[in-house]
Scaffold this active site. Structure first.
Site, mmCIF file in Angstrom:
data_model
loop_
_atom_site.group_PDB
_atom_site.id
_atom_site.type_symbol
_atom_site.label_atom_id
_atom_site.label_comp_id
_atom_site.label_asym_id
_atom_site.label_seq_id
_atom_site.Cartn_x
_atom_site.Cartn_y
_atom_site.Cartn_z
ATOM 1 C CE LYS A 48 59.855 76.847 37.991
ATOM 2 N NZ LYS A 48 60.867 75.647 37.945
ATOM 3 C CG PHE A 68 58.759 73.272 31.860
ATOM 4 C CD1 PHE A 68 59.775 74.282 30.967
ATOM 5 C CD2 PHE A 68 60.011 72.750 32.604
ATOM 6 C CE1 PHE A 68 60.533 74.899 31.401
ATOM 7 C CE2 PHE A 68 61.161 73.350 33.070
ATOM 8 C CZ PHE A 68 61.454 74.104 32.501
ATOM 9 C CG HIS A 81 67.372 74.988 25.985
ATOM 10 N ND1 HIS A 81 67.001 73.345 25.759
ATOM 11 C CD2 HIS A 81 66.615 75.499 27.341
ATOM 12 C CE1 HIS A 81 65.952 72.737 26.999
ATOM 13 N NE2 HIS A 81 65.874 74.782 27.879
#
Ligand code: F0G
Length: 482
Positions: free
Chosen positions: A279, A145, A472
């Site tokens: 999560k 990740f 990003h």
């Protein structure tokens, strides 16, 4: 149809009704086209930089954005805010032992809080005990990740992903597309020298491959190989319960095994775990760094010491007492059978709806639909980020916010500055837990049918600002002329 022949509670041919009642709501409002255009321009054509008030349906992430349960909310009131050795910490620690079988725990503010502790200390351990050459360090995962990758890179490691050949091929379905290619894993270890591999990361489910699960057999295979070379295995386990559900549904021998028992077994095949609890564990903020036993106790102690500097005293780490109580409950809530079934079916519903209108997706995974942006926008090369171009269009058409999972996210090799080769250009429609309903899924599918009609007109992107790490997040773009 006769009642005895049709039991809607058992039927798997219908969309499962939500297995919860909604008792607290957050209003959302539609946003005018003019405002959407303005907001995206202000955000530098980067959906990550949009303000929440400018978003109608937020599918940016399932991280800390889901609903919490009554029991979790109630548990917060029990917080013991003692600076050291609080009752809330002791409870969390024993819940971790109970669920995962791990003995030593540090609470962290989120997943990357755990990463910043274990990465440098596992490197140090390998250097002290195995003669690691710091200029040749390599770490391996099924697929890292982004933050897990970045922590390894800023500590000087080269990253190697060893997924199977078909992991990113959206035209191929597979039961466990998140699996490691075990031969490639072994080759990578041999090529770089086992002493230069400070750790291996098993990511469950594998986010970057599309929320795809890893089988028990594969987790065991990775662990067996790692043990041969005495390399510690880290379980990056943000979506552990979804992975356990897929094992139960797909792996022979596990069909009658509970999620709890599968979870316990998965965690046997690692030495430590790094969890973003935002999560599956359903908390808005929280993470865990836990060690299975005392084999790596020295590393654990070093992590505790580093924790004091970076996160907080190791019995609260990055969390207040109430947040530790909430997490202790959330860990159990995450493993509800009906809950997981509903969640996975909601993703299936979305993917099937998109495929029906000709939008190719990675096969349904655990937490998101991954649209193959490369295939939908073949006229945009990876260097112009088709995933982000598609995310922009989806936002402009329907106010839906999504992230790119492709070349932009993967970034450059920090040593050479060359773009890392990216196996697929994806757009992730991430579904927060218990937050959006079937009609929201229908809205997303409808929006895509409009986006698709205009697909050939969508323009690629070029950087107007490219940050040096995790680019990003803060990048800004301009559109490239056609
Ligand atoms: N590992 C995995 C597999 C993740 O998906 C994430 C976060 C992290 C580690 C880092 O955890 O955010 O709590 O620091 N994923 C989020 C996402 C951000 O949108 O997929 P964190």
């Amino acid at each position: 149809m006769k009642a005895e022949l049709y039991d809607p509670m058992l039927s798997d041919s219908i969309h499962l009704p939500e297995p919860f009642r909604i008792r607290v709501i957050e209003p959302i409002t539609r946003i005018s086209k003019t405002d959407r255009v303005r907001a995206l321009e202000q955000a530098g054509l980067n959906t990550l930089l949009l303000d929440s008030k400018d978003v109608y349906i937020d599918c940016l992430t399932d991280s800390g954005t889901g609903a919490v349960t009554q029991s979790m909310q109630a548990a917060m009131l029990l917080g013991d805010e003692a600076y050291s050795g609080s009752k809330s910490f002791r409870k969390l620690e024993s819940v971790v032992t109970n669920i995962f079988g791990y003995a030593l725990t540090i609470p962290t503010h989120q997943g990357r809080g755990a990463e910043q502790l274990y990465v440098p200390n596992l490197i140090k351990y390998r250097e002290t005990h195995h003669g690691l050459d710091k200029s040749k360090m390599v770490v391996i995962s099924n697929f890292f990740f982004d933050t897990t990758q970045a922590h390894a890179q800023i500590n000087g490691c080269t990253i190697k992903n060893t997924p199977s050949d078909q992991a990113f091929d959206t035209s191929v379905d597979g039961l466990f597309k998140g699996n490691f290619d075990l031969e490639r894993l072994r080759d990578t270890i041999e090529t770089h020298g086992p002493h230069n591999i400070p750790y291996i990361v098993s990511t469950i489910t594998c986010n970057s491959i599309g929320g795809q699960p890893v089988s028990m057999a594969n987790l065991k295979g990775v662990y067996t190989i790692a043990k041969e070379y005495e390399i510690p295995v880290v379980l990056d386990c943000a979506r552990f319960a979804e992975n356990a559900y897929f094992i139960q549904q797909r792996e022979p021998g596990y069909e009658n095994v509970s999620i709890e028992a599968i979870t316990k077994e998965m965690f046997e095949y690692a030495d430590l775990m790094s969890m973003s609890a935002k999560k599956d564990a359903m908390v808005p903020m929280g993470g865990l760094l836990s060690f299975k036993n005392r084999q790596y106790e020295d590393v654990f102690k070093d992590c505790q010491n580093l924790c004091v500097v970076l996160e907080g005293f190791p019995t609260y780490g990055g969390l207040e007492g109430g947040a530790m109580e909430r997490l202790a409950v959330g860990l159990y809530e995450s493993m509800r059978q009906e809950w997981l079934e509903y969640r996975v079916k909601q993703i299936e519903y979305l993917v099937e709806g998109l495929e029906k209108i000709g939008v190719v997706c990675q096969q349904p995974g655990g937490h998101a639909a991954f649209v193959d942006a490369g295939r939908l926008l073949p006229h945009i090369p990876p260097t112009q980020f088709p995933g982000m171009a598609l995310a922009n269009e989806l936002y402009l058409i329907a106010g839906i916010r999504t992230p790119e999972i492709g070349s932009l996210l993967l970034g450059r090799d920090p040593k050479t500055g060359v773009q890392l080769p990216c196996p697929a250009e994806l757009l992730r429609i991430t579904i927060p837990r218990a937050t959006y309903t079937q009609s929201h899924m229908d809205y997303i599918i409808k929006a895509f049918s409009i986006v698709k009609e205009n697909a050939s007109q969508i323009r690629g992107l070029a950087f107007s600002y490219e940050p040096p790490v995790l680019r990003h997040f803060n990048a800004r773009f301009t559109q490239v002329d056609m």
